[in-house]
Design a protein around this motif. Structure first.
Motif, PDB file in Angstrom:
ATOM      1  N   TRP A  45       0.830  -1.223   0.000  1.00  0.00           N
ATOM      2  CA  TRP A  45       0.000   0.000   0.000  1.00  0.00           C
ATOM      3  C   TRP A  45       0.856   1.261   0.000  1.00  0.00           C
ATOM      4  O   TRP A  45       1.882   1.343   0.670  1.00  0.00           O
ATOM      5  N   ARG A  46       0.402   2.236  -0.763  1.00  0.00           N
ATOM      6  CA  ARG A  46       0.997   3.582  -0.785  1.00  0.00           C
ATOM      7  C   ARG A  46      -0.161   4.572  -0.834  1.00  0.00           C
ATOM      8  O   ARG A  46      -1.133   4.336  -1.553  1.00  0.00           O
ATOM      9  N   THR A  47      -0.054   5.679  -0.109  1.00  0.00           N
ATOM     10  CA  THR A  47      -1.146   6.660  -0.079  1.00  0.00           C
ATOM     11  C   THR A  47      -0.616   8.051  -0.384  1.00  0.00           C
ATOM     12  O   THR A  47       0.425   8.445   0.152  1.00  0.00           O
ATOM     13  N   VAL A  48      -1.318   8.760  -1.242  1.00  0.00           N
ATOM     14  CA  VAL A  48      -0.987  10.163  -1.486  1.00  0.00           C
ATOM     15  C   VAL A  48      -2.000  11.019  -0.710  1.00  0.00           C
ATOM     16  O   VAL A  48      -3.215  10.884  -0.916  1.00  0.00           O
ATOM     17  N   VAL A  49      -1.490  11.845   0.193  1.00  0.00           N
ATOM     18  CA  VAL A  49      -2.335  12.761   0.976  1.00  0.00           C
ATOM     19  C   VAL A  49      -2.489  14.042   0.156  1.00  0.00           C
ATOM     20  O   VAL A  49      -1.509  14.739  -0.085  1.00  0.00           O
ATOM     21  N   VAL A  50      -3.696  14.311  -0.293  1.00  0.00           N
ATOM     22  CA  VAL A  50      -3.894  15.478  -1.157  1.00  0.00           C
ATOM     23  C   VAL A  50      -4.626  16.579  -0.378  1.00  0.00           C
ATOM     24  O   VAL A  50      -5.765  16.400   0.058  1.00  0.00           O
ATOM     25  N   THR A  51      -3.921  17.710  -0.213  1.00  0.00           N
ATOM     26  CA  THR A  51      -4.501  18.874   0.469  1.00  0.00           C
ATOM     27  C   THR A  51      -4.495  20.099  -0.450  1.00  0.00           C
ATOM     28  O   THR A  51      -5.155  21.083  -0.160  1.00  0.00           O
ATOM     29  N   ASP A  52      -3.737  20.026  -1.527  1.00  0.00           N
ATOM     30  CA  ASP A  52      -3.629  21.141  -2.468  1.00  0.00           C
ATOM     31  C   ASP A  52      -4.987  21.381  -3.159  1.00  0.00           C
ATOM     32  O   ASP A  52      -5.548  20.450  -3.763  1.00  0.00           O
ATOM     33  N   VAL A 115      -5.524   9.339  -1.664  1.00  0.00           N
ATOM     34  CA  VAL A 115      -5.588   8.444  -2.822  1.00  0.00           C
ATOM     35  C   VAL A 115      -4.776   7.204  -2.456  1.00  0.00           C
ATOM     36  O   VAL A 115      -3.548   7.268  -2.289  1.00  0.00           O
ATOM     37  N   CYS A 116      -5.488   6.105  -2.276  1.00  0.00           N
ATOM     38  CA  CYS A 116      -4.870   4.884  -1.742  1.00  0.00           C
ATOM     39  C   CYS A 116      -4.547   3.932  -2.891  1.00  0.00           C
ATOM     40  O   CYS A 116      -5.427   3.531  -3.647  1.00  0.00           O
ATOM     41  N   CYS A 117      -3.287   3.591  -2.982  1.00  0.00           N
ATOM     42  CA  CYS A 117      -2.796   2.780  -4.090  1.00  0.00           C
ATOM     43  C   CYS A 117      -2.167   1.496  -3.562  1.00  0.00           C
ATOM     44  O   CYS A 117      -1.875   1.381  -2.365  1.00  0.00           O
ATOM     45  N   GLY A 139      -7.571  -7.366  -0.975  1.00  0.00           N
ATOM     46  CA  GLY A 139      -7.431  -7.664   0.451  1.00  0.00           C
ATOM     47  C   GLY A 139      -6.146  -7.116   1.046  1.00  0.00           C
ATOM     48  O   GLY A 139      -6.058  -6.895   2.259  1.00  0.00           O
ATOM     49  N   SER A 140      -5.146  -6.892   0.214  1.00  0.00           N
ATOM     50  CA  SER A 140      -3.879  -6.385   0.734  1.00  0.00           C
ATOM     51  C   SER A 140      -3.817  -4.866   0.715  1.00  0.00           C
ATOM     52  O   SER A 140      -2.770  -4.276   0.951  1.00  0.00           O
ATOM     53  N   LEU A 141      -4.940  -4.229   0.416  1.00  0.00           N
ATOM     54  CA  LEU A 141      -5.033  -2.770   0.531  1.00  0.00           C
ATOM     55  C   LEU A 141      -6.128  -2.369   1.513  1.00  0.00           C
ATOM     56  O   LEU A 141      -5.943  -1.479   2.349  1.00  0.00           O
ATOM     57  N   TYR A 142      -7.261  -3.072   1.444  1.00  0.00           N
ATOM     58  CA  TYR A 142      -8.424  -2.598   2.219  1.00  0.00           C
ATOM     59  C   TYR A 142      -8.309  -2.884   3.717  1.00  0.00           C
ATOM     60  O   TYR A 142      -9.005  -2.243   4.508  1.00  0.00           O
ATOM     61  N   VAL A 184      -4.834   2.301  -8.346  1.00  0.00           N
ATOM     62  CA  VAL A 184      -5.581   3.160  -7.416  1.00  0.00           C
ATOM     63  C   VAL A 184      -6.753   2.338  -6.881  1.00  0.00           C
ATOM     64  O   VAL A 184      -7.607   1.894  -7.643  1.00  0.00           O
ATOM     65  N   GLY A 185      -6.773   2.118  -5.562  1.00  0.00           N
ATOM     66  CA  GLY A 185      -7.799   1.253  -4.957  1.00  0.00           C
ATOM     67  C   GLY A 185      -8.899   1.994  -4.245  1.00  0.00           C
ATOM     68  O   GLY A 185      -9.957   1.418  -3.958  1.00  0.00           O
ATOM     69  N   ALA A 186      -8.696   3.250  -3.930  1.00  0.00           N
ATOM     70  CA  ALA A 186      -9.734   4.004  -3.215  1.00  0.00           C
ATOM     71  C   ALA A 186      -9.367   5.475  -3.118  1.00  0.00           C
ATOM     72  O   ALA A 186      -8.187   5.851  -3.171  1.00  0.00           O
TER      73      ALA A 186
END
Ligand SMILES: Cc1cc2nc3c(=O)[nH]c(=O)nc-3n(C[C@H](O)[C@H](O)[C@H](O)COP(=O)(O)O)c2cc1C
Length: 222
Positions: A45-52, A115-117, A139-142, A184-186
């Protein structure tokens, strides 16, 4: 917050205030969520935190591209579904759609969009040869994402897990520079909930309807 309380009171939050989310709180949530399980403990899992604001607006536009045709279709479903014992406008299913429609329209204003990848190479998709759609990979992301949702609840934040944006993966990847090999999973919206719009009494099926003992159909009564 007590774990079972959190599990029973984590709704999809559809209305957020404009109060910013403290990055330190968000970091603490991730720091605990990362202990979720994943296939082979590969943690793809990798997540991009988007605040821009500009990037949030672009994500919201992509989400609406999927949502707008979906909601028309869903509303038709709600009405048709009711013909025998018709559900009037304003009842539960209709209200859920209204709330989700508001959410979709206000997505750009949600303080944080996650953005969850997941890295596809880390997934052992053990059902991929079966003659049906595959479900194992996710299952390996959620597991991680569910921990994030519970962590948000524990911190007094609201969250909403959505997947419509996944259909726009190429555009999302270009916007955020997501490298090849990642899916991109979610999209998870995070912010402070509007108290009067928030509900925590969730409706879910009883255990006996969804859990069986020693074979399909015998309700597990505990
Ligand atoms: C895999 C998954 C995909 C979902 N996708 C979306 C979505 O694309 N858009 C959305 O608004 N909600 C989405 N949801 C949220 C569900 O609509 C929500 O969990 C469900 O209606 C129950 O809502 P409640 O927890 O507030 O009772 C998704 C939930 C899951 C678990």
């Amino acid at each position: 917050m007590e774990l079972y309380d959190a599990m029973r009171t984590t709704p999809s939050c559809r209305y957020f205030t404009d109060e910013p989310v403290d990055p330190a709180v968000l970091h603490r949530i991730f720091d605990n969520a990362r202990f979720a399980s994943s296939g082979g403990n590969r943690q793809g899992w990798r997540t991009v935190v988007v605040t821009d604001p500009a990037r949030k607006a672009a994500l919201a536009a992509l989400h609406r591209k999927q949502w707008d045709p979906y909601v028309v279709h869903a509303r038709e479903g709600v009405v048709g579904y009711n013909e025998a014992g018709r559900m009037a406008a304003g009842d539960a299913a209709q209200r859920r759609l209204d709330r989700t429609d508001d959410f979709s329209r206000m997505l750009a204003e949600v303080p944080v969009l996650l953005v969850c990848c997941v890295e596809l190479a880390t997934l052992a998709v053990t059902d991929k040869e079966l003659d049906r759609q595959s479900i194992v990979g996710g299952g390996s992301l959620y597991t991680f994402i569910q921990n994030v949702l519970l962590g948000c609840r524990n911190e007094g934040l609201g969250s909403a897990l959505t997947t419509l944006l996944c259909a726009e993966e190429p555009a999302v990847a270009e916007l955020l520079g997501i490298p090849e090999g990642f899916a991109v999973g979610a999209l998870v919206a995070v912010g402070h909930p509007v108290p009067e719009k928030q509900y925590t009494r969730l409706t879910r099926k009883p255990v006996e309807e969804i859990v069986f003992l020693n074979g399909w159909g015998e309700p597990f009564t505990g």
